[in-house]
Write a protein that holds these residues in place. Structure first.
Motif, PDB file in Angstrom:
ATOM      1  N   MET A   1       0.823  -1.205   0.000  1.00  0.00           N
ATOM      2  CA  MET A   1       0.000   0.000   0.000  1.00  0.00           C
ATOM      3  C   MET A   1       0.860   1.260   0.000  1.00  0.00           C
ATOM      4  SD  MET A   1      -3.018  -0.970   2.721  1.00  0.00           S
ATOM      5  CE  MET A   1      -1.922  -1.155   4.111  1.00  0.00           C
ATOM      6  N   VAL A   2       0.330   2.291  -0.657  1.00  0.00           N
ATOM      7  CA  VAL A   2       0.853   3.648  -0.526  1.00  0.00           C
ATOM      8  C   VAL A   2      -0.315   4.500  -0.052  1.00  0.00           C
ATOM      9  CG1 VAL A   2       1.970   5.602  -1.642  1.00  0.00           C
ATOM     10  CG2 VAL A   2       2.520   3.276  -2.388  1.00  0.00           C
ATOM     11  N   VAL A   3      -0.139   5.146   1.085  1.00  0.00           N
ATOM     12  CA  VAL A   3      -1.229   5.851   1.759  1.00  0.00           C
ATOM     13  C   VAL A   3      -0.851   7.312   1.979  1.00  0.00           C
ATOM     14  CG1 VAL A   3      -2.694   5.926   3.816  1.00  0.00           C
ATOM     15  CG2 VAL A   3      -1.847   3.717   2.976  1.00  0.00           C
ATOM     16  N   ALA A   4      -1.615   8.222   1.400  1.00  0.00           N
ATOM     17  CA  ALA A   4      -1.473   9.644   1.710  1.00  0.00           C
ATOM     18  C   ALA A   4      -2.465   9.977   2.808  1.00  0.00           C
ATOM     19  CB  ALA A   4      -1.748  10.496   0.469  1.00  0.00           C
ATOM     20  N   THR A   5      -1.964  10.551   3.900  1.00  0.00           N
ATOM     21  CA  THR A   5      -2.859  10.794   5.031  1.00  0.00           C
ATOM     22  C   THR A   5      -2.380  11.955   5.878  1.00  0.00           C
ATOM     23  OG1 THR A   5      -3.954   9.739   6.921  1.00  0.00           O
ATOM     24  CG2 THR A   5      -1.646   9.174   6.560  1.00  0.00           C
ATOM     25  N   HIS A   6      -3.349  12.587   6.563  1.00  0.00           N
ATOM     26  CA  HIS A   6      -3.051  13.569   7.601  1.00  0.00           C
ATOM     27  C   HIS A   6      -3.198  12.958   8.987  1.00  0.00           C
ATOM     28  CE1 HIS A   6      -2.577  16.912   4.876  1.00  0.00           C
ATOM     29  NE2 HIS A   6      -3.785  16.731   4.361  1.00  0.00           N
ATOM     30  N   GLU A   7      -3.549  11.682   9.048  1.00  0.00           N
ATOM     31  CA  GLU A   7      -3.720  10.985  10.326  1.00  0.00           C
ATOM     32  C   GLU A   7      -2.355  10.494  10.807  1.00  0.00           C
ATOM     33  OE1 GLU A   7      -6.531  10.720  11.965  1.00  0.00           O
ATOM     34  OE2 GLU A   7      -7.943  11.439  10.443  1.00  0.00           O
ATOM     35  N   MET A   8      -1.643  11.359  11.517  1.00  0.00           N
ATOM     36  CA  MET A   8      -0.248  11.064  11.855  1.00  0.00           C
ATOM     37  C   MET A   8      -0.113   9.903  12.841  1.00  0.00           C
ATOM     38  SD  MET A   8       1.512  13.004   9.954  1.00  0.00           S
ATOM     39  CE  MET A   8       0.880  14.177   8.769  1.00  0.00           C
ATOM     40  N   GLY A   9      -1.036   9.778  13.773  1.00  0.00           N
ATOM     41  CA  GLY A   9      -0.987   8.653  14.698  1.00  0.00           C
ATOM     42  C   GLY A   9      -1.125   7.345  13.954  1.00  0.00           C
ATOM     43  N   PHE A  10      -2.026   7.314  12.981  1.00  0.00           N
ATOM     44  CA  PHE A  10      -2.213   6.140  12.149  1.00  0.00           C
ATOM     45  C   PHE A  10      -0.963   5.862  11.328  1.00  0.00           C
ATOM     46  CE2 PHE A  10      -3.756   4.424   8.003  1.00  0.00           C
ATOM     47  CZ  PHE A  10      -4.183   3.191   8.455  1.00  0.00           C
ATOM     48  N   ALA A  11      -0.370   6.913  10.777  1.00  0.00           N
ATOM     49  CA  ALA A  11       0.842   6.751   9.975  1.00  0.00           C
ATOM     50  C   ALA A  11       1.970   6.130  10.795  1.00  0.00           C
ATOM     51  CB  ALA A  11       1.275   8.104   9.410  1.00  0.00           C
ATOM     52  N   ARG A  12       2.137   6.596  12.024  1.00  0.00           N
ATOM     53  CA  ARG A  12       3.197   6.067  12.883  1.00  0.00           C
ATOM     54  C   ARG A  12       2.981   4.589  13.183  1.00  0.00           C
ATOM     55  NH1 ARG A  12       5.128  10.667  17.152  1.00  0.00           N
ATOM     56  NH2 ARG A  12       6.816   9.153  17.377  1.00  0.00           N
ATOM     57  N   LYS A  13       1.727   4.203  13.256  1.00  0.00           N
ATOM     58  CA  LYS A  13       1.398   2.827  13.630  1.00  0.00           C
ATOM     59  C   LYS A  13       1.545   1.858  12.462  1.00  0.00           C
ATOM     60  CE  LYS A  13      -2.474   0.135  15.535  1.00  0.00           C
ATOM     61  NZ  LYS A  13      -3.877   0.213  16.027  1.00  0.00           N
ATOM     62  N   ILE A  14       1.206   2.291  11.260  1.00  0.00           N
ATOM     63  CA  ILE A  14       1.044   1.360  10.145  1.00  0.00           C
ATOM     64  C   ILE A  14       2.236   1.314   9.192  1.00  0.00           C
ATOM     65  CG2 ILE A  14      -0.045   2.971   8.515  1.00  0.00           C
ATOM     66  CD1 ILE A  14      -1.962   0.731   7.752  1.00  0.00           C
ATOM     67  N   ALA A  15       3.030   2.372   9.134  1.00  0.00           N
ATOM     68  CA  ALA A  15       3.999   2.511   8.048  1.00  0.00           C
ATOM     69  C   ALA A  15       5.321   1.813   8.321  1.00  0.00           C
ATOM     70  CB  ALA A  15       4.252   3.990   7.766  1.00  0.00           C
ATOM     71  N   GLU A  16       5.804   1.068   7.331  1.00  0.00           N
ATOM     72  CA  GLU A  16       7.202   0.645   7.334  1.00  0.00           C
ATOM     73  C   GLU A  16       8.088   1.766   6.806  1.00  0.00           C
ATOM     74  OE1 GLU A  16       5.160  -3.283   7.499  1.00  0.00           O
ATOM     75  OE2 GLU A  16       4.945  -1.636   6.076  1.00  0.00           O
ATOM     76  N   GLN A  17       7.534   2.578   5.906  1.00  0.00           N
ATOM     77  CA  GLN A  17       8.272   3.690   5.320  1.00  0.00           C
ATOM     78  C   GLN A  17       7.392   4.935   5.330  1.00  0.00           C
ATOM     79  OE1 GLN A  17      10.914   4.423   1.339  1.00  0.00           O
ATOM     80  NE2 GLN A  17       8.907   3.544   0.967  1.00  0.00           N
ATOM     81  N   VAL A  18       7.949   6.042   5.802  1.00  0.00           N
ATOM     82  CA  VAL A  18       7.270   7.332   5.762  1.00  0.00           C
ATOM     83  C   VAL A  18       8.055   8.230   4.820  1.00  0.00           C
ATOM     84  CG1 VAL A  18       6.580   9.386   7.054  1.00  0.00           C
ATOM     85  CG2 VAL A  18       6.323   7.116   8.077  1.00  0.00           C
ATOM     86  N   CYS A  19       7.349   8.866   3.879  1.00  0.00           N
ATOM     87  CA  CYS A  19       7.974   9.789   2.934  1.00  0.00           C
ATOM     88  C   CYS A  19       7.365  11.174   3.117  1.00  0.00           C
ATOM     89  CB  CYS A  19       7.763   9.322   1.498  1.00  0.00           C
ATOM     90  SG  CYS A  19       8.537   7.740   1.108  1.00  0.00           S
ATOM     91  N   PHE A  20       8.216  12.140   3.392  1.00  0.00           N
ATOM     92  CA  PHE A  20       7.767  13.531   3.521  1.00  0.00           C
ATOM     93  C   PHE A  20       7.978  14.216   2.179  1.00  0.00           C
ATOM     94  CE2 PHE A  20       8.988  18.028   4.470  1.00  0.00           C
ATOM     95  CZ  PHE A  20       7.709  18.465   4.789  1.00  0.00           C
ATOM     96  N   LEU A  21       6.860  14.640   1.561  1.00  0.00           N
ATOM     97  CA  LEU A  21       6.926  15.329   0.277  1.00  0.00           C
ATOM     98  C   LEU A  21       6.918  16.830   0.488  1.00  0.00           C
ATOM     99  CD1 LEU A  21       6.121  12.450  -0.674  1.00  0.00           C
ATOM    100  CD2 LEU A  21       4.748  13.562  -2.473  1.00  0.00           C
ATOM    101  N   ASP A  22       7.762  17.508  -0.261  1.00  0.00           N
ATOM    102  CA  ASP A  22       7.827  18.955  -0.212  1.00  0.00           C
ATOM    103  C   ASP A  22       8.310  19.445  -1.571  1.00  0.00           C
ATOM    104  OD1 ASP A  22       7.699  21.450   1.465  1.00  0.00           O
ATOM    105  OD2 ASP A  22       9.801  21.567   0.841  1.00  0.00           O
ATOM    106  N   GLY A  23       7.563  20.381  -2.152  1.00  0.00           N
ATOM    107  CA  GLY A  23       7.963  20.911  -3.444  1.00  0.00           C
ATOM    108  C   GLY A  23       7.988  19.880  -4.547  1.00  0.00           C
ATOM    109  N   GLY A  24       7.132  18.864  -4.436  1.00  0.00           N
ATOM    110  CA  GLY A  24       7.045  17.869  -5.490  1.00  0.00           C
ATOM    111  C   GLY A  24       8.115  16.807  -5.464  1.00  0.00           C
ATOM    112  N   ARG A  25       8.863  16.727  -4.356  1.00  0.00           N
ATOM    113  CA  ARG A  25       9.902  15.711  -4.219  1.00  0.00           C
ATOM    114  C   ARG A  25       9.756  15.000  -2.878  1.00  0.00           C
ATOM    115  NH1 ARG A  25      15.575  18.606  -6.155  1.00  0.00           N
ATOM    116  NH2 ARG A  25      14.906  19.180  -8.265  1.00  0.00           N
ATOM    117  N   VAL A  26      10.349  13.808  -2.792  1.00  0.00           N
ATOM    118  CA  VAL A  26      10.477  13.147  -1.498  1.00  0.00           C
ATOM    119  C   VAL A  26      11.696  13.764  -0.819  1.00  0.00           C
ATOM    120  CG1 VAL A  26      10.842  10.983  -0.270  1.00  0.00           C
ATOM    121  CG2 VAL A  26       9.423  11.014  -2.328  1.00  0.00           C
ATOM    122  N   LEU A  27      11.430  14.690   0.085  1.00  0.00           N
ATOM    123  CA  LEU A  27      12.522  15.402   0.747  1.00  0.00           C
ATOM    124  C   LEU A  27      13.198  14.520   1.780  1.00  0.00           C
ATOM    125  CD1 LEU A  27      13.985  18.140   1.043  1.00  0.00           C
ATOM    126  CD2 LEU A  27      12.328  18.728   2.821  1.00  0.00           C
TER     127      LEU A  27
END
Length: 249
Positions: free
Chosen positions: A193-219
């Motif tokens: 799965m690739v999940v875009a979300t604002h649910e940060m608690g959920f993201a911390r729980k479920i993700a093996e990888q977190v990608c922070f996008l900024d300016g159209g790139r994975v910063l």
């Protein structure tokens, strides 16, 4: 080390003079969950739409199972059967039953016989806990139930990759948990799965990888523990600081 299920290199997408994705790279391993975070306009939704071929990329390569799906010769419907996507808007057909909403694409797009398509749809509705609602119309369901129908519709083709684009944003707070629980169950079953979300608690729980996008790139990318607990980039720290101030981290 095995090759990633999904590999994105140098992805670029612009609308006129507005560059939304700018030389973006991303790898997603099979049977893992990658969560995309970032401010509005950072490119998360556009990236997901490119991965599902709903947008034509301007440059770069997207490979799924080692196959370049940005090649103009690919059969788009075959790729979309392998890459399911669910949006924050449910996009269900209001005049069709729940069963028909889920069975429609297999029948009309992929040529599955009606009986088989309906059997598959019933099985998927049972999977998302809505077998009893097969004959209902979408407006007879709660928002959370409608979103679960939309997930069933995306899952019915048994995709290799599932994309979720802010799927809880349109839901009342008390309905968010049922949808997030379902996504968590799919993750535990090994769905990539690739999940875009604002649910940060959920993201911390479920993700093996977190990608922070900024300016159209994975910063910045890393484990949930690293990105949320010890972000390297100053821009990531600023973003997470504002999220924490808002009480959402």
């Amino acid at each position: 080390m095995s090759a990633p299920l999904l590999s994105v290199r140098g992805l670029r997408k612009a609308y006129g003079k507005s560059v939304v994705l700018n030389d973006l790279d991303l790898d997603v391993a099979e049977h893992t969950c990658t969560v995309l975070i970032g401010s509005s306009g950072s490119g998360k939704s556009t990236l997901l739409r490119c991965l599902n071929l709903l947008e034509v990329v301007d440059d770069g390569v997207i490979e799924l199972d080692g196959v370049d799906i940005t090649d103009p010769r690919v059969e788009v419907n075959r790729i979309r059967a392998k890459v399911g996507i669910v949006f924050q808007a449910f996009n269900l057909f209001p005049h069709l039953s729940v069963l028909d909403n889920v069975a429609l694409a297999p029948r009309r797009v992929h040529g599955v016989a009606r009986r088989q398509a309906e059997d598959d749809a019933r099985a998927m509705l049972d999977r998302v806990g809505l077998a009893a609602k097969a004959g209902a119309r979408p407006d007879e369901l709660s928002g959370g139930q409608q979103q679960r129908v939309a997930i069933a519709r995306a899952l019915v083709n048994r995709p290799r990759l599932m994309l979720f684009d802010e799927v809880t944003s349109a839901l009342d707070p008390e309905l968010v948990a049922e949808v997030l629980t379902l996504i968590g169950e799919l993750k535990n079953e090994g769905m990539t799965m690739v999940v875009a979300t604002h649910e940060m608690g959920f993201a911390r729980k479920i993700a093996e990888q977190v990608c922070f996008l900024d300016g159209g790139r994975v910063l910045e990318s890393g484990t949930a523990e690293q990105v949320f607990g010890a972000p390297r980039a100053e821009r990531t720290r600023q973003f997470l600081g504002r999220i924490e101030e808002a009480g959402r981290l």
